[in-house]
Design an enzyme around this catalytic site. Structure first.
Site, PDB file in Angstrom:
ATOM      1  N   ARG A   1      30.928  47.956  38.887  1.00 25.67           N
ATOM      2  CA  ARG A   1      29.941  47.888  39.907  1.00 25.67           C
ATOM      3  C   ARG A   1      29.489  49.145  40.563  1.00 25.67           C
ATOM      4  O   ARG A   1      28.352  48.977  41.044  1.00 25.67           O
ATOM      5  CB  ARG A   1      30.781  47.041  40.943  1.00 25.67           C
ATOM      6  CG  ARG A   1      31.177  45.369  40.572  1.00 25.67           C
ATOM      7  CD  ARG A   1      32.204  44.914  40.907  1.00 25.67           C
ATOM      8  NE  ARG A   1      32.396  43.321  40.900  1.00 25.67           N
ATOM      9  CZ  ARG A   1      33.256  43.110  39.832  1.00 25.67           C
ATOM     10  NH1 ARG A   1      33.695  43.767  39.084  1.00 25.67           N
ATOM     11  NH2 ARG A   1      33.329  41.736  39.586  1.00 25.67           N
TER      12      ARG A   1
ATOM     13  N   ASP B   1      45.083  38.254  34.964  1.00 25.15           N
ATOM     14  CA  ASP B   1      45.158  39.554  34.330  1.00 25.15           C
ATOM     15  C   ASP B   1      46.539  40.105  34.299  1.00 25.15           C
ATOM     16  O   ASP B   1      46.884  40.632  33.161  1.00 25.15           O
ATOM     17  CB  ASP B   1      44.415  40.526  35.070  1.00 25.15           C
ATOM     18  CG  ASP B   1      42.801  40.517  34.922  1.00 25.15           C
ATOM     19  OD1 ASP B   1      42.523  39.971  34.138  1.00 25.15           O
ATOM     20  OD2 ASP B   1      42.121  41.075  35.859  1.00 25.15           O
TER      21      ASP B   1
ATOM     22  N   LYS C   1      40.111  34.909  27.758  1.00 27.43           N
ATOM     23  CA  LYS C   1      40.112  36.123  27.750  1.00 27.43           C
ATOM     24  C   LYS C   1      39.608  37.110  26.584  1.00 27.43           C
ATOM     25  O   LYS C   1      39.286  36.453  25.677  1.00 27.43           O
ATOM     26  CB  LYS C   1      41.375  36.629  28.561  1.00 27.43           C
ATOM     27  CG  LYS C   1      41.657  36.063  30.057  1.00 27.43           C
ATOM     28  CD  LYS C   1      40.711  36.487  30.654  1.00 27.43           C
ATOM     29  CE  LYS C   1      41.085  36.068  32.487  1.00 27.43           C
ATOM     30  NZ  LYS C   1      40.269  36.311  33.408  1.00 27.43           N
TER      31      LYS C   1
HETATM   32  C1  S3P Z   1      36.913  40.973  36.566  1.00 29.64           C
HETATM   33  C2  S3P Z   1      37.091  39.574  36.692  1.00 29.64           C
HETATM   34  C3  S3P Z   1      38.275  38.644  36.187  1.00 29.64           C
HETATM   35  C4  S3P Z   1      39.228  39.755  35.248  1.00 29.64           C
HETATM   36  C5  S3P Z   1      38.310  40.769  34.593  1.00 29.64           C
HETATM   37  C6  S3P Z   1      37.490  41.685  35.442  1.00 29.64           C
HETATM   38  C7  S3P Z   1      35.825  41.504  37.423  1.00 29.64           C
HETATM   39  O1  S3P Z   1      37.941  37.876  35.300  1.00 29.64           O
HETATM   40  O2  S3P Z   1      39.785  39.089  34.278  1.00 29.64           O
HETATM   41  O3  S3P Z   1      39.104  41.730  33.843  1.00 29.64           O
HETATM   42  O4  S3P Z   1      35.615  42.717  37.440  1.00 29.64           O
HETATM   43  O5  S3P Z   1      35.122  40.475  38.100  1.00 29.64           O
HETATM   44  P1  S3P Z   1      37.488  36.436  36.028  1.00 29.64           P
HETATM   45  O6  S3P Z   1      36.021  36.230  35.682  1.00 29.64           O
HETATM   46  O7  S3P Z   1      38.004  35.238  34.925  1.00 29.64           O
HETATM   47  O8  S3P Z   1      37.860  36.595  37.375  1.00 29.64           O
END
Ligand code: S3P
Length: 425
Positions: A27, A311, A338
């Site tokens: 971000r 995670d 994932k």
């Molecule tokens: C993330 C959100 C998570 C996570 C990923 C990083 C993010 O996924 O698993 O490693 O940076 O917004 P989700 O979109 O399933 O919450």
């Protein structure tokens, strides 16, 4: 693909600084690219996922300069432009999902591609709400798989209930909402990480969040981020590997420093405490230092809401295998989507260690072996999934060794992971 052989360690002592938070790193790069002028980022994750986002924002017109660990990003005054070449998101769902939102309002055609793992992950979860905003997104089949083509369009605000708990989906809509003609309101039933909302507020964008039952409502007023000096704290999801390692090793004492500590990210600490882990958690400003020591763990029940984004499920599977009793993992269906099918991956991990593991619908269960010293020496295929690599390594170091095939995929989030583990021995 590299196979790494892990040996058991006789003792583990010392401090670790895990990489900068991956979510905040992606971000920081994207918001800096959107801003007019120079932003700086300290503590950026060195992982290949974040490197991919950095390469893409440069293709889109941002400039990057590195100086002694500090990264400067200059966002073009006239805004981002399309690139003639493909935007390679590699293994990174965050890169692809967030950029799909961000690029929905950037003029031109954008082609986003990914590696074989990312190309199997559903992008319909972002395409559906973004199309409601007026975005033009095409991908492969019903689930809108990569490669994606995003054509910049004029966007309108929407009112949207996110059907799955996902910070990536929320963030994709928010990033599109910055360029919409009016306000966007997003409701999530489960509170996911607030990285995007918090960072947008830091750079002057009007984002209002209100708690709503167990969830949250987020309202975004369109606006352009201002340039900012970002400080990225350490990644809690990476810290989790060392917390479990310190707790399940028979002679462990490991400190993890300066870890991001928002509620949605450190649920795994509560789970470990409930399992009897000896953890010392010290607040340092907004972050925490965590010390994990050898502990006799016992089983617990873990619901996905406690660890939104799930995670930490693979590493908690290792903790469950080292515990006494049967740990229940409830409502873990999102694991299937994932970097690999981590639902099956968790079962495979537990069984490789010699533990009994089984599933019922979206729940799975691990009958612990009462200590990591009872783990079987095992061999596993990482399947392009960095968290399977790190979870396996923790099990091998605390237990009786292992061989990890495809271990180089760890570089997507934590290139110096094995060096950091070695330094503790
Ligand atoms: C993330 C959100 C998570 C996570 C990923 C990083 C993010 O996924 O698993 O490693 O940076 O917004 P989700 O979109 O399933 O919450």
């Amino acid at each position: 693909m590299t196979a790494v052989v892990i040996s058991k360690a006789t003792q583990l002592r010392g401090s670790v600084r895990v990489p900068g938070d991956k979510s905040a790193s992606h971000r920081a790069l994207m918001l800096s690219a959107l801003a007019d002028g120079v932003s700086t980022i300290a503590g950026l994750s060195p992982g290949l996922d974040v490197r991919g986002t950095s390469d893409i924002i440069q293709q889109l017109g941002a400039k990057r300069v590195d100086d002694a660990g500090l990264v400067s990003i200059e966002g073009p005054s006239a805004g981002l432009v399309s690139s003639a070449s493909d935007l390679d998101c590699g293994n990174s769902g965050t890169t692809m999902r967030l950029l799909t939102g961000l690029l929905s309002a950037v003029d031109g055609k954008h082609r986003l591609k990914g590696d074989p793992s990312l190309s199997q992950r559903p992008m319909d979860r972002v395409a559906v709400p973004l199309r409601l905003m007026g975005a033009e997104i095409s991908g492969v089949g019903q689930r809108v798989l990569a490669p994606l083509t995003v054509t910049g369009s004029t966007l309108r605000g929407i009112n949207y209930n996110i059907p799955v708990p996902s910070a990536q989906v929320k963030s994709a809509i928010i990033l599109a909402g910055l360029s919409a003609s009016d306000t966007t309101v997003i409701t999530e039933a489960v509170r996911t990480r607030t990285t995007t909302e918090d960072m947008l507020r830091d750079c002057g964008v009007d984002v209002v969040s209100n708690l709503l039952g167990a969830g949250r409502e987020v309202t975004i007023t369109p606006g352009r981020p201002r340039s900012h000096h970002w400080q990225v704290p350490a990644d809690p999801s990476q810290a989790a590997f060392f917390c479990v390692l310190g707790a399940i090793h028979h002679d462990g004492d490991i400190r993890v420093e300066n870890v991001e500590a928002s509620d949605e990210r450190i649920g795994f600490l509560k789970v470990l405490e409930r399992m009897g882990a000896s953890l010392r958690i010290e607040r340092v400003g907004a972050a925490v230092d965590i010390t994990a020591r050898s502990s006799q763990l016992h089983a617990t029940e873990i619901h996905s809401n406690e660890i939104p984004s799930v995670d930490e499920a693979p590493i908690l599977t290792i903790a469950a295998a080292a515990a006494s009793g049967t740990t229940a993992f409830r409502d873990m269906g999102e694991l299937r989507l994932k970097e690999s099918d981590r639902f099956e991956g968790c079962l495979t991990l537990a069984r490789s260690l010699g533990a009994r593991a089984w599933s019922e619908g979206d729940d799975f269960f691990v009958e612990g072996l009462g200590g990591a010293s009872a783990f079987t020496t095992f061999s596993i295929e990482a399947g392009l999934d960095h968290r399977i690599v790190m979870s396996s390594a923790v099990a091998g170091v605390a237990g009786n060794g292992c061989t990890i095939h495809g271990a180089d995929t760890v570089a997507s989030s934590y290139p110096h992971f094995f060096d950091d583990v070695r330094r503790l021995q």
